[in-house]
Motif scaffolding. Structure first.
Motif, PDB file in Angstrom:
ATOM      1  N   SER A 112      -2.825   1.205  -1.273  1.00 32.46           N
ATOM      2  CA  SER A 112      -3.512   2.493  -1.220  1.00 32.46           C
ATOM      3  C   SER A 112      -2.668   3.579  -0.559  1.00 32.46           C
ATOM      4  O   SER A 112      -3.024   4.749  -0.617  1.00 32.46           O
ATOM      5  CB  SER A 112      -4.855   2.343  -0.502  1.00 32.46           C
ATOM      6  N   LYS A 113      -1.562   3.233   0.046  1.00 26.75           N
ATOM      7  CA  LYS A 113      -0.700   4.267   0.641  1.00 26.75           C
ATOM      8  C   LYS A 113       0.024   5.081  -0.436  1.00 26.75           C
ATOM      9  O   LYS A 113       0.576   6.130  -0.155  1.00 26.75           O
ATOM     10  CB  LYS A 113       0.295   3.658   1.629  1.00 26.75           C
ATOM     11  N   PHE A 114       0.009   4.577  -1.690  1.00 30.01           N
ATOM     12  CA  PHE A 114       0.622   5.297  -2.797  1.00 30.01           C
ATOM     13  C   PHE A 114      -0.433   6.127  -3.524  1.00 30.01           C
ATOM     14  O   PHE A 114      -1.604   5.736  -3.591  1.00 30.01           O
ATOM     15  CB  PHE A 114       1.262   4.324  -3.795  1.00 30.01           C
ATOM     16  N   VAL A 115      -0.025   7.246  -4.086  1.00 32.24           N
ATOM     17  CA  VAL A 115      -0.914   8.067  -4.901  1.00 32.24           C
ATOM     18  C   VAL A 115      -1.284   7.259  -6.140  1.00 32.24           C
ATOM     19  O   VAL A 115      -0.432   6.575  -6.725  1.00 32.24           O
ATOM     20  CB  VAL A 115      -0.210   9.389  -5.289  1.00 32.24           C
TER      21      VAL A 115
END
Length: 182
Positions: A112-115
């Motif tokens: 979830s740290k990635f777009v």
């Protein structure tokens, strides 16, 4: 009959056991390589295989990082010990839509740290057509991991390239339609 003269080339032969020649390390290496147990790749994607991928949205692919490490085996036979170490070199992904992606590592797991619509930094694919009309309305995605094997023993060493492990799975790709209203 007389006694034959002894020539300098005559040597007394050892009594008792005959000395066995040492095995060829390259031949032992081939046997060790046949006995190597390489891990089967497990395909992971984002979205995962339970959810449809979307046309024009990047798909992330990766393999378990724990399987992406060297595997070694040693064989000891009388006169020689040989160790073979297999190291994963690349992962070739056949995406089922006619495209192929070659990744030099195991890939980066999505988090979830990635777009949500970002591309994988090292192993991804973007579908341009849905899988509708394919068997079970899914593409068959396969990955082939290529391993290089180095061996050492008996004062020798060598390289045996190209061992492979494989896996496949179905992957549905859907097309989302946008509706513009005024």
């Amino acid at each position: 009959m007389g006694i034959l003269p002894r020539f300098d080339g005559d040597k007394a032969k050892p009594r008792g056991r005959d000395v066995e020649p040492k095995p060829d390390p390259a031949a032992v290496a081939q046997q060790v390589v046949r006995e190597l147990v390489l891990p089967d790749p497990v395909i992971q994607t984002s979205p995962d295989e339970k959810h449809a991928q979307l046309v024009r949205v990047p798909t992330w692919m990766w393999l378990d990082g724990a399987m992406w490490k060297p595997v070694a085996k040693t064989a000891k036979v009388p006169g020689v010990s040989v160790t073979a170490t297999a190291t994963p070199r690349s992962a070739t992904w056949r995406m089922g839509d006619g495209e192929t992606e070659v990744c030099e590592g195991s890939g980066t797991p999505y988090s979830s740290k990635f777009v949500a619509d970002s591309s994988s930094p090292d192993c991804g694919h973007t579908y341009v057509r849905s899988s509708a009309g394919q068997p079970d309305d899914a593409y068959t995605v396969s990955v082939t991991v290529t391993w290089d094997v180095e061996w050492r023993g008996g004062g020798q060493q060598g390289l045996i390239p190209g061992l492979q492990t494989q896996a496949q799975m179905p992957l549905r790709v859907a097309e989302a339609q946008a509706l513009v209203t005024a």
